[in-house]
Scaffold this motif. Sequence first.
Motif, PDB file in Angstrom:
ATOM      1  N   LEU A  47       0.854  -1.182   0.000  1.00  0.00           N
ATOM      2  CA  LEU A  47       0.000   0.000   0.000  1.00  0.00           C
ATOM      3  C   LEU A  47       0.892   1.234   0.000  1.00  0.00           C
ATOM      4  N   HIS A  48       0.603   2.168  -0.888  1.00  0.00           N
ATOM      5  CA  HIS A  48       1.417   3.369  -1.031  1.00  0.00           C
ATOM      6  C   HIS A  48       1.338   4.214   0.240  1.00  0.00           C
ATOM      7  N   ALA A  49       2.452   4.820   0.620  1.00  0.00           N
ATOM      8  CA  ALA A  49       2.511   5.655   1.826  1.00  0.00           C
ATOM      9  C   ALA A  49       1.518   6.820   1.764  1.00  0.00           C
ATOM     10  N   ALA A  50       1.214   7.302   0.566  1.00  0.00           N
ATOM     11  CA  ALA A  50       0.224   8.373   0.435  1.00  0.00           C
ATOM     12  C   ALA A  50      -1.145   7.898   0.934  1.00  0.00           C
ATOM     13  N   LEU A  51      -1.479   6.647   0.659  1.00  0.00           N
ATOM     14  CA  LEU A  51      -2.740   6.088   1.139  1.00  0.00           C
ATOM     15  C   LEU A  51      -2.686   5.833   2.633  1.00  0.00           C
ATOM     16  N   ILE A  52      -1.542   5.411   3.140  1.00  0.00           N
ATOM     17  CA  ILE A  52      -1.384   5.221   4.581  1.00  0.00           C
ATOM     18  C   ILE A  52      -1.640   6.553   5.293  1.00  0.00           C
ATOM     19  N   GLY A  53      -0.993   7.608   4.811  1.00  0.00           N
ATOM     20  CA  GLY A  53      -1.206   8.931   5.390  1.00  0.00           C
ATOM     21  C   GLY A  53      -2.642   9.394   5.238  1.00  0.00           C
ATOM     22  N   GLY A  54      -3.225   9.144   4.079  1.00  0.00           N
ATOM     23  CA  GLY A  54      -4.605   9.545   3.842  1.00  0.00           C
ATOM     24  C   GLY A  54      -5.590   8.839   4.763  1.00  0.00           C
ATOM     25  N   LEU A  55      -5.355   7.560   4.994  1.00  0.00           N
ATOM     26  CA  LEU A  55      -6.232   6.815   5.904  1.00  0.00           C
ATOM     27  C   LEU A  55      -6.123   7.337   7.333  1.00  0.00           C
ATOM     28  N   ILE A  56      -4.897   7.573   7.778  1.00  0.00           N
ATOM     29  CA  ILE A  56      -4.694   8.066   9.145  1.00  0.00           C
ATOM     30  C   ILE A  56      -5.276   9.471   9.300  1.00  0.00           C
ATOM     31  N   ASP A  57      -5.026  10.341   8.331  1.00  0.00           N
ATOM     32  CA  ASP A  57      -5.567  11.699   8.367  1.00  0.00           C
ATOM     33  C   ASP A  57      -7.095  11.668   8.379  1.00  0.00           C
ATOM     34  N   ASN A  79       3.891   6.973  11.230  1.00  0.00           N
ATOM     35  CA  ASN A  79       5.016   6.070  11.469  1.00  0.00           C
ATOM     36  C   ASN A  79       4.724   4.751  10.766  1.00  0.00           C
ATOM     37  N   CYS A  80       5.456   4.464   9.693  1.00  0.00           N
ATOM     38  CA  CYS A  80       5.298   3.195   8.983  1.00  0.00           C
ATOM     39  C   CYS A  80       6.165   2.161   9.696  1.00  0.00           C
ATOM     40  N   MET A  81       5.545   1.075  10.149  1.00  0.00           N
ATOM     41  CA  MET A  81       6.227   0.102  10.994  1.00  0.00           C
ATOM     42  C   MET A  81       6.525  -1.211  10.291  1.00  0.00           C
ATOM     43  N   PHE A 110      -4.030  -1.281  10.434  1.00  0.00           N
ATOM     44  CA  PHE A 110      -3.788  -2.722  10.399  1.00  0.00           C
ATOM     45  C   PHE A 110      -3.984  -3.256   8.993  1.00  0.00           C
ATOM     46  N   ALA A 111      -3.123  -4.182   8.589  1.00  0.00           N
ATOM     47  CA  ALA A 111      -3.313  -4.928   7.347  1.00  0.00           C
ATOM     48  C   ALA A 111      -4.080  -6.194   7.716  1.00  0.00           C
ATOM     49  N   GLU A 112      -5.097  -6.493   6.925  1.00  0.00           N
ATOM     50  CA  GLU A 112      -5.937  -7.655   7.181  1.00  0.00           C
ATOM     51  C   GLU A 112      -5.615  -8.729   6.138  1.00  0.00           C
ATOM     52  N   GLY A 113      -5.354  -9.943   6.595  1.00  0.00           N
ATOM     53  CA  GLY A 113      -5.034 -11.032   5.686  1.00  0.00           C
ATOM     54  C   GLY A 113      -5.472 -12.364   6.263  1.00  0.00           C
ATOM     55  N   PRO A 114      -5.046 -13.448   5.643  1.00  0.00           N
ATOM     56  CA  PRO A 114      -5.454 -14.785   6.096  1.00  0.00           C
ATOM     57  C   PRO A 114      -5.075 -15.080   7.552  1.00  0.00           C
ATOM     58  N   GLN A 115      -3.989 -14.490   8.034  1.00  0.00           N
ATOM     59  CA  GLN A 115      -3.558 -14.721   9.411  1.00  0.00           C
ATOM     60  C   GLN A 115      -4.161 -13.712  10.395  1.00  0.00           C
ATOM     61  N   GLY A 116      -5.103 -12.895   9.961  1.00  0.00           N
ATOM     62  CA  GLY A 116      -5.712 -11.911  10.846  1.00  0.00           C
ATOM     63  C   GLY A 116      -5.189 -10.521  10.569  1.00  0.00           C
ATOM     64  N   GLN A 117      -5.199  -9.682  11.588  1.00  0.00           N
ATOM     65  CA  GLN A 117      -4.757  -8.295  11.446  1.00  0.00           C
ATOM     66  C   GLN A 117      -3.341  -8.121  11.978  1.00  0.00           C
ATOM     67  N   ARG A 118      -2.567  -7.272  11.258  1.00  0.00           N
ATOM     68  CA  ARG A 118      -1.191  -6.971  11.656  1.00  0.00           C
ATOM     69  C   ARG A 118      -1.005  -5.462  11.627  1.00  0.00           C
ATOM     70  N   LEU A 119      -0.467  -4.908  12.722  1.00  0.00           N
ATOM     71  CA  LEU A 119      -0.224  -3.470  12.807  1.00  0.00           C
ATOM     72  C   LEU A 119       0.883  -3.088  11.826  1.00  0.00           C
ATOM     73  N   VAL A 120       0.592  -2.110  10.940  1.00  0.00           N
ATOM     74  CA  VAL A 120       1.589  -1.693   9.953  1.00  0.00           C
ATOM     75  C   VAL A 120       1.976  -0.222  10.070  1.00  0.00           C
ATOM     76  N   ALA A 121       1.134   0.581  10.723  1.00  0.00           N
ATOM     77  CA  ALA A 121       1.454   2.011  10.860  1.00  0.00           C
ATOM     78  C   ALA A 121       0.664   2.608  12.016  1.00  0.00           C
ATOM     79  N   THR A 122       1.218   3.672  12.553  1.00  0.00           N
ATOM     80  CA  THR A 122       0.516   4.463  13.566  1.00  0.00           C
ATOM     81  C   THR A 122       0.613   5.926  13.148  1.00  0.00           C
TER      82      THR A 122
END
Length: 134
Positions: A47-57, A79-81, A110-122
């Motif tokens: 996922l592009h960082a612009a979208l990460i920022g846009g989602l958080i904003d 913060n991209c983790m 959080f990124a959602e996938g077959p293994q559940g949710q994983r924290l990717v950014a704050t």
Amino acid sequence: MIDTLRKVNASAAFNRWAGIEVSAVSEGEVELRLPWRDELGQYTGFLHAALIGGLIDTACGFAASTVAGNVLASHFAVNCMAPAIGEAFIVKARVVKAGRKQVFTVAELFAEGPQGQRLVATGDAILVPVEARA
């Protein structure tokens, strides 16, 4: 409250293009969802960082609006983790402190996938109440 934010979300061209969905709302809290599409990725397929920022904003702004009405971001930080790769992305934002002139918020993506949710950014944002546009 959720119907109001869904209408606001639908009125934003960027949010419509991206496919951002309002999934939960309560006073001072918001949860948004973004299903993955290839055109949202950067050159390595994350996922592009612009979208990460846009989602958080967007999530922080929506959370602030539940307690302060119309708001505008005066500052936000991301913060991209971890690489943001998943079938969908969930961002949860909440108001930390709402003052008369500033609203302080935080968010987790959080990124959602077959293994559940994983924290990717704050992130966090400071928003200021503004008059509605005519």
